[in-house]
Design an enzyme around this catalytic site. Structure first.
Site, PDB file in Angstrom:
ATOM      1  CE1 TYR A 147      -5.224   0.455  -5.071  1.00  0.00           C
ATOM      2  CE2 TYR A 147      -6.008  -0.095  -7.267  1.00  0.00           C
ATOM      3  CZ  TYR A 147      -6.194   0.535  -6.048  1.00  0.00           C
ATOM      4  OH  TYR A 147      -7.354   1.248  -5.811  1.00  0.00           O
ATOM      5  CG  ASP A 242       2.199   4.423  -5.812  1.00  0.00           C
ATOM      6  OD1 ASP A 242       1.199   3.845  -6.293  1.00  0.00           O
ATOM      7  OD2 ASP A 242       2.184   4.956  -4.686  1.00  0.00           O
ATOM      8  CE  LYS A 270      -1.792   2.714   1.234  1.00  0.00           C
ATOM      9  NZ  LYS A 270      -3.132   2.142   1.481  1.00  0.00           N
TER      10      LYS A 270
END
Ligand code: KE4
Length: 431
Positions: A147, A242, A270
């Site tokens: 994802y 990613d 994050k």
């Protein structure tokens, strides 16, 4: 209070659903995978947070990664307070953004130039557009189970065959977008060889989670990553790691440091916001030169590099760069997984776990999954029962059998011990 009885969480959830789809601002928070009522969090501190009933939980989500130094760390809170007192947002450059960019380039050497954005989705979406703009090619390769946020080109599942283009995984994504996305199997390097042999000169980029965390935790094999690195170089495609989740999480320098593989571009997020909205994409300077305002690839953001968010991120980076931070974090994550495995074995429950840095995966399966297919065979029903039993005992795991878990620097031996006491009871409900 058990997770089945009425609570203020139920009242708030009913109220939230009147004005917000599913009552949440991000789907995974709705507990639809595990069932039951999501907990509405009122405050958090260190390894804990408290719900609307005042019940305390040991938190193993950490806001899905950002809270690596623990919730409400005094240094981070003070940095935010001081920055906020100087104004919240200017829409003009600040020195703090230079500090953040220099820190990222120092900690992640493959990043020579970087652009700050406000979410991981923005980071990967921008990296994709940059790869297409820099190569003049349209086709991208991603992997089932990974994802990368909710940009249209990435909400795509595998097509009918290896060389057939993907199909949308979400309503609203036009076939015309999905047709440029090839979806291959994670940890299957032979598929990359076949696709590049056939379409290599049309491929703009390969985007991968080098340590996957969105199908639960799944390690890439070195051969898988080495193959994509070699093929991207050979065919002039751009390799995008990613590392929104794995960056500063599995190691200070992310998965690329662990595997010693240099991508061409990296998406981050994050941890670098410390809980506030900071993400980034960056990499080779010759590629980043294609970005507006100096190049033809457009990307922008009102709150990109926001001074208060950057202050939270810089305070967080200062803590995680301290000597011994990751050694201690990894020790506690490994103790957690080893302890849970021992408790499961004592209860006669098929269970295993994996730990990398401050990230872990729990699997109701006899052995570690090695790819998407074996991951999907993990027992979701048993996880869901375990999840709620742990919730009742005051331990909050990710509300899905297919999400990773996160440990902070505040999850010390006492916290791990308390988690084991809860797990002993939770596994007993499964025996
Ligand atoms: P955001 O747009 O949610 O900031 O980042 C998207 C993203 C990109 N890349 C990776 C590897 C990610 O893990 C994420 C977001 N991760 C999820 C956790 N499964 C965030 C939680 C959520 O969607 O609410």
């Amino acid at each position: 209070m058990t997770s089945t009885s009425h609570s203020k969480n139920d009242t708030l959830f009913a109220r939230a659903q009147l004005t917000t789809p599913g009552g949440v601002n991000s789907p995974v928070r709705a507990f639809r995978s595990v069932g039951g009522t999501p907990r509405f969090i009122t405050r958090a501190e260190g390894p804990y947070f408290w719900d609307a009933d005042g019940k305390r939980y040991i938190d193993y989500i950490g806001s899905w990664g950002p809270a690596i130094v623990g919730h409400a760390h005094p240094d981070v809170v003070k940095a935010v307070q001081d920055a906020a007192a100087r104004g919240l947002s200017f829409g003009a450059p600040t020195e703090g953004e230079i500090d953040m960019a220099e820190a990222i380039c120092r900690i992640v050497p493959s990043v020579e130039q970087v652009r700050l954005v406000s979410s991981g989705t923005e980071a990967t979406m921008s990296a994709l557009r940059l790869a297409r703009g820099a190569t003049g090619r349209d086709t991208i390769i991603k992997f089932e189970g990974c994802y990368h946020g909710h940009a249209d080109s990435l909400l795509v599942k595998a097509g009918s065959g290896l060389l057939t283009f993907g199909n949308p995984t979400s309503a609203g994504v036009p076939e015309d977008f999905a047709k440029h996305t090839l979806v291959l199997d994670y940890n299957k390097p032979e598929q990359l060889e076949e696709v590049f042999r056939s379409k290599g000169d049309t491929i703009a980029c390969v985007i991968v989670e080098p340590v996957a965390g969105n199908m639960n935790l799944l390690r890439a094999t070195p051969e898988f990553l080495q193959t994509m690195r070699r093929l991207c170089t050979q065919y002039g495609a751009i390799l995008i790691f990613d590392e929104v989740m794995s960056g500063f999480r599995v190691a200070l320098g992310g998965a690329q440091a662990l595997y010693d593989i240099q991508p061409d571009l990296t998406a981050l997020g994050k941890v670098i916001g410390g809980g506030l909205p900071v993400a980034a994409f960056g990499g080779r300077a010759d590629i980043m030169q294609h970005m507006a305002p100096i190049g033809g690839v457009y990307q922008a953001g009102t709150l990109s590099g926001n001074p208060v968010a950057v202050a939270a991120g810089m305070a967080t980076l200062k803590i995680i760069e301290q000597p011994g931070f990751y050694e201690a974090l990894s020790t506690h994550t490994s103790k957690l997984v080893a302890g849970l495995s021992a408790e499961a074995k004592a209860a006669g429950v098929d269970f295993c776990g994996d730990a990398i840095g401050g990230m872990f995966g729990l699997y109701f399966a006899p052995e570690l999954p090695v790819d998407y297919a074996t991951m999907m065979k993990c027992d979701k029903t048993r996880f869901n029962t375990f999840f709620h039993a742990m919730l009742d005992e005051g331990v909050y795991l990710a509300p899905s059998a297919f999400e990773a878990g996160f440990v902070s620097a505040q999850h010390d031996d006492a916290i791990i011990e308390a988690t084991m006491a809860a797990a002993r009871k939770a596994f007993a409900t499964l025996a």
